[in-house]
Motif scaffolding. Structure first.
Motif, PDB file in Angstrom:
ATOM      1  N   LYS A 149      37.859  34.639   4.466  1.00 40.12           N
ATOM      2  CA  LYS A 149      37.561  33.773   5.598  1.00 40.12           C
ATOM      3  C   LYS A 149      37.539  32.310   5.165  1.00 40.12           C
ATOM      4  N   ARG A 150      38.215  31.463   5.922  1.00 39.33           N
ATOM      5  CA  ARG A 150      38.237  30.035   5.644  1.00 39.33           C
ATOM      6  C   ARG A 150      37.670  29.283   6.854  1.00 39.33           C
ATOM      7  N   GLU A 151      36.593  28.535   6.631  1.00 39.37           N
ATOM      8  CA  GLU A 151      36.016  27.767   7.718  1.00 39.37           C
ATOM      9  C   GLU A 151      36.872  26.539   8.019  1.00 39.37           C
ATOM     10  N   ARG A 152      36.817  26.100   9.241  1.00 43.34           N
ATOM     11  CA  ARG A 152      37.550  24.904   9.646  1.00 43.34           C
ATOM     12  C   ARG A 152      36.832  23.672   9.108  1.00 43.34           C
ATOM     13  N   GLU A 153      37.603  22.665   8.666  1.00 45.22           N
ATOM     14  CA  GLU A 153      37.044  21.406   8.187  1.00 45.22           C
ATOM     15  C   GLU A 153      37.018  20.398   9.330  1.00 45.22           C
ATOM     16  N   PRO A 154      35.866  20.188   9.969  1.00 45.03           N
ATOM     17  CA  PRO A 154      35.829  19.327  11.150  1.00 45.03           C
ATOM     18  C   PRO A 154      36.082  17.853  10.860  1.00 45.03           C
ATOM     19  N   ILE A 155      35.810  17.404   9.638  1.00 44.67           N
ATOM     20  CA  ILE A 155      36.010  15.998   9.284  1.00 44.67           C
ATOM     21  C   ILE A 155      37.268  15.816   8.437  1.00 44.67           C
ATOM     22  N   TYR A 156      37.428  16.634   7.417  1.00 42.19           N
ATOM     23  CA  TYR A 156      38.526  16.445   6.476  1.00 42.19           C
ATOM     24  C   TYR A 156      39.849  17.021   6.981  1.00 42.19           C
ATOM     25  N   GLY A 157      39.795  17.982   7.900  1.00 40.95           N
ATOM     26  CA  GLY A 157      41.017  18.598   8.393  1.00 40.95           C
ATOM     27  C   GLY A 157      41.726  19.386   7.304  1.00 40.95           C
ATOM     28  N   LYS A 158      43.011  19.664   7.523  1.00 35.55           N
ATOM     29  CA  LYS A 158      43.767  20.469   6.561  1.00 35.55           C
ATOM     30  C   LYS A 158      44.191  19.671   5.329  1.00 35.55           C
ATOM     31  N   VAL A 159      44.261  18.354   5.471  1.00 36.72           N
ATOM     32  CA  VAL A 159      44.812  17.551   4.373  1.00 36.72           C
ATOM     33  C   VAL A 159      43.733  16.856   3.536  1.00 36.72           C
ATOM     34  N   TYR A 160      42.488  16.986   3.916  1.00 37.50           N
ATOM     35  CA  TYR A 160      41.374  16.343   3.205  1.00 37.50           C
ATOM     36  C   TYR A 160      41.597  14.821   3.134  1.00 37.50           C
ATOM     37  N   LEU A 161      40.973  14.147   2.167  1.00 37.44           N
ATOM     38  CA  LEU A 161      41.106  12.704   2.043  1.00 37.44           C
ATOM     39  C   LEU A 161      42.252  12.372   1.088  1.00 37.44           C
ATOM     40  N   PRO A 162      42.765  11.152   1.151  1.00 41.03           N
ATOM     41  CA  PRO A 162      43.799  10.767   0.190  1.00 41.03           C
ATOM     42  C   PRO A 162      43.306  10.844  -1.255  1.00 41.03           C
ATOM     43  N   ARG A 163      41.998  10.605  -1.449  1.00 40.44           N
ATOM     44  CA  ARG A 163      41.402  10.705  -2.776  1.00 40.44           C
ATOM     45  C   ARG A 163      39.890  10.737  -2.626  1.00 40.44           C
ATOM     46  N   LYS A 164      39.149  10.643  -3.719  1.00 38.20           N
ATOM     47  CA  LYS A 164      37.695  10.766  -3.706  1.00 38.20           C
ATOM     48  C   LYS A 164      37.038   9.636  -2.919  1.00 38.20           C
ATOM     49  N   PHE A 165      35.767   9.858  -2.583  1.00 42.34           N
ATOM     50  CA  PHE A 165      35.019   8.930  -1.739  1.00 42.34           C
ATOM     51  C   PHE A 165      33.577   8.932  -2.194  1.00 42.34           C
ATOM     52  N   ALA A 213      45.310   5.156  -3.802  1.00 47.69           N
ATOM     53  CA  ALA A 213      44.700   5.969  -2.737  1.00 47.69           C
ATOM     54  C   ALA A 213      43.189   5.836  -2.735  1.00 47.69           C
ATOM     55  N   ARG A 214      42.709   4.628  -2.520  1.00 46.55           N
ATOM     56  CA  ARG A 214      41.274   4.399  -2.372  1.00 46.55           C
ATOM     57  C   ARG A 214      41.047   3.478  -1.175  1.00 46.55           C
ATOM     58  N   LEU A 215      39.861   3.563  -0.610  1.00 45.50           N
ATOM     59  CA  LEU A 215      39.548   2.757   0.570  1.00 45.50           C
ATOM     60  C   LEU A 215      39.624   1.264   0.254  1.00 45.50           C
ATOM     61  N   LYS A 216      39.388   0.889  -0.998  1.00 47.41           N
ATOM     62  CA  LYS A 216      39.396  -0.531  -1.348  1.00 47.41           C
ATOM     63  C   LYS A 216      40.762  -1.158  -1.109  1.00 47.41           C
ATOM     64  N   TYR A 217      41.834  -0.382  -1.271  1.00 45.83           N
ATOM     65  CA  TYR A 217      43.159  -0.939  -1.051  1.00 45.83           C
ATOM     66  C   TYR A 217      43.471  -1.079   0.440  1.00 45.83           C
ATOM     67  N   VAL A 218      42.918  -0.186   1.256  1.00 40.03           N
ATOM     68  CA  VAL A 218      43.025  -0.358   2.701  1.00 40.03           C
ATOM     69  C   VAL A 218      42.356  -1.658   3.117  1.00 40.03           C
ATOM     70  N   MET A 219      41.136  -1.872   2.602  1.00 41.69           N
ATOM     71  CA  MET A 219      40.407  -3.093   2.912  1.00 41.69           C
ATOM     72  C   MET A 219      41.150  -4.327   2.407  1.00 41.69           C
ATOM     73  N   ASP A 220      41.694  -4.262   1.194  1.00 40.97           N
ATOM     74  CA  ASP A 220      42.381  -5.408   0.614  1.00 40.97           C
ATOM     75  C   ASP A 220      43.610  -5.785   1.430  1.00 40.97           C
ATOM     76  N   GLU A 221      44.343  -4.793   1.906  1.00 40.42           N
ATOM     77  CA  GLU A 221      45.578  -5.066   2.642  1.00 40.42           C
ATOM     78  C   GLU A 221      45.324  -5.450   4.099  1.00 40.42           C
ATOM     79  N   TRP A 222      44.301  -4.893   4.695  1.00 39.19           N
ATOM     80  CA  TRP A 222      43.989  -5.199   6.088  1.00 39.19           C
ATOM     81  C   TRP A 222      43.160  -6.470   6.243  1.00 39.19           C
TER      82      TRP A 222
END
Length: 454
Positions: free
Chosen positions: A87-103, A192-201
């Protein structure tokens, strides 16, 4: 023989996982592209209830962001699921692909940034009024990792994005995680870290995008500055009638070596007093929920085993920190944990000669540029480069709200302390009132620092 070995491995693995769970530990989320950890001040200071509130928020975030998958309870050997779980539970936040990297998440107080909140992907700085947390400034995009020679990688400090009321902590954490899930780089793990999203946006675009995940307008951050950092070593009243005692563990390394028997001392303290044990972000140990009489006994036990009392150590040694590096970490390219105590010995002696023994200077050392000991915002950062050579960073500070800058590259280990002592001489002579060493280096600038060396 193969069948017998398979059976032994299966039994050992199941026994190990079972014992981990029985002693109330878990490895869930310790690896993988999920929220790795939620940090807050570990000190059990109950005088006004603020730190207890912070711990409750941390627990709520950790529970909410924990993976729901049943894969944690599966054991695989040679491609076979040996416990038959399907049995595999559904991931309500991460979905099937999870995060791009750790958090990573941290909760801090302005007067005590012991969790280095600016280095977290997501940071919450508590705004306190009349002993109650009214809300939090939300910081996004912190992170330490980089790669030598790759200018597309770099450390970042979290940037203030918004203010939220206290009851919106968990929904905000989920919103930021989902933003990272949808917009983080999935093609390049070094990016693949949130810091690069912030840096570019930039903050403005990040705030606009986050508004969509939050479902309501965002308030601007409250004007507040980080102004303190506590190690929590030594004896302290908890505020509930009990005491706690913080033991400084140099480089986080618990060992018995000659007359220095820290491992044995800690074991005896636990056996005698059965304390609640908490670990600090500075790699130290807090023995909590103690009667007052235990403090004298603990000091006696430590001294009897050759362990210096924490409050007798210089600020330099208390604030120093390293990562494990060689031989434990497969990513390490130089020594760190085993090398830093010797560097601190020599630097401590040089500072004593200069009359700077009591100066608060944070030295952090890593065996590679991934930054696990958070070296990039300390007064002095020593980062493994190659063999026995290091990159030297200067200009951060103890409270962790400013990045340092690369000063020298490929510095042989034996040249680190002589180089620093030269700069410390000029620091003593030319510092401004109340200025720390990192502040001095930041004010003077790279060009002038190099001139001082010459």
């Amino acid at each position: 023989q193969g069948i017998q070995l398979h059976g032994v491995l299966k039994e050992n693995l199941q026994a190990t996982i079972s014992e981990i769970n029985q002693c109330l530990l878990t490895t869930l989320g310790a690896c993988g592209d999920v929220n790795r950890n939620v940090m807050c001040c570990p000190a059990p200071l109950y005088q006004n209830g603020v730190r207890e509130q912070m711990q409750q928020f941390a627990n709520a975030i950790a529970e909410h962001l924990a993976p729901r998958t049943g894969a944690y309870h599966e054991i695989w050997l040679n491609g076979e699921n040996v416990n038959g779980r399907k049995k595999r539970e559904r991931e309500p936040i991460y979905g099937k692909v999870y995060l791009p990297r750790k958090f990573k998440v941290g909760i801090s107080l302005p007067e005590d940034n012991c969790v280095d909140v600016y280095t977290q992907d997501l940071g919450f700085v508590a705004i306190v009024e009349n002993g109650e947390i009214q809300g939090f400034n939300v910081l996004c995009g912190g992170g330490s990792g980089m790669t030598h020679g790759n200018k597309a990688t770099f450390p970042c400090l979290g940037k203030p994005v918004c203010f939220i009321p206290a009851d919106r902590v968990v929904p905000t954490a989920e919103a930021v995680v989902k933003l990272f899930r949808d917009h983080g780089d999935r093609s390049n793990r070094k990016h693949a870290r949130l810091k690069y999203v912030m840096d570019e946006w930039g903050v403005a675009k990040f705030r606009r995008e986050l508004k969509g995940y939050m479902g309501h307008p965002l308030k601007r951050p409250v004007k507040v500055e980080i102004n303190g950092y506590e190690t929590h070593v030594g004896a302290h009243e908890q505020g509930d009638g009990s005491w706690f005692y913080g033991v400084s563990v140099e480089s986080g390394r618990i060992k018995d070596e000659g007359d220095f028997r820290l491992r044995t001392a800690l074991r005896e303290i636990v056996q005698q007093w059965s304390p609640m044990i908490r670990l600090t972000p500075n790699q130290d140990i807090l023995f909590c929920d103690l009667p007052k009489k235990a403090i004298t006994a603990i000091r006696k036990t430590l001294k009897g085993h050759g362990v210096p009392l924490s409050e007798k150590l210089t600020p330099l040694r208390q604030l120093s920190m390293s990562c494990p590096a060689i031989p434990t970490c497969g990513l390490a390219i130089t020594e760190s944990e085993r090398a830093l105590p010797g560097i601190i010995d020599d630097l401590e002696a040089g500072m004593k000669r200069l009359g700077l023994k009591s100066e608060e200077i944070a030295v952090r050392m890593t065996g590679c540029p991934n930054g696990c000991a958070r070296p990039y915002q300390s007064d002095i950062g020593i980062v493994g480069r190659s063999g026995d050579k290091y990159t030297l960073f200067l200009g951060g500070n103890v409270i962790g709200d400013r990045l340092n800058q690369q000063f020298l590259d490929l510095v042989p280990r034996e040249q680190i302390v002589p180089t620093l002592v030269v700069l410390l001489k000029h620091f003593k002579k030319n510092r401004k009132s109340g200025e720390g060493f990192g502040d001095f280096c930041d004010r003077v600038g790279q060009k002038e620092l190099h001139a001082l060396l010459e």
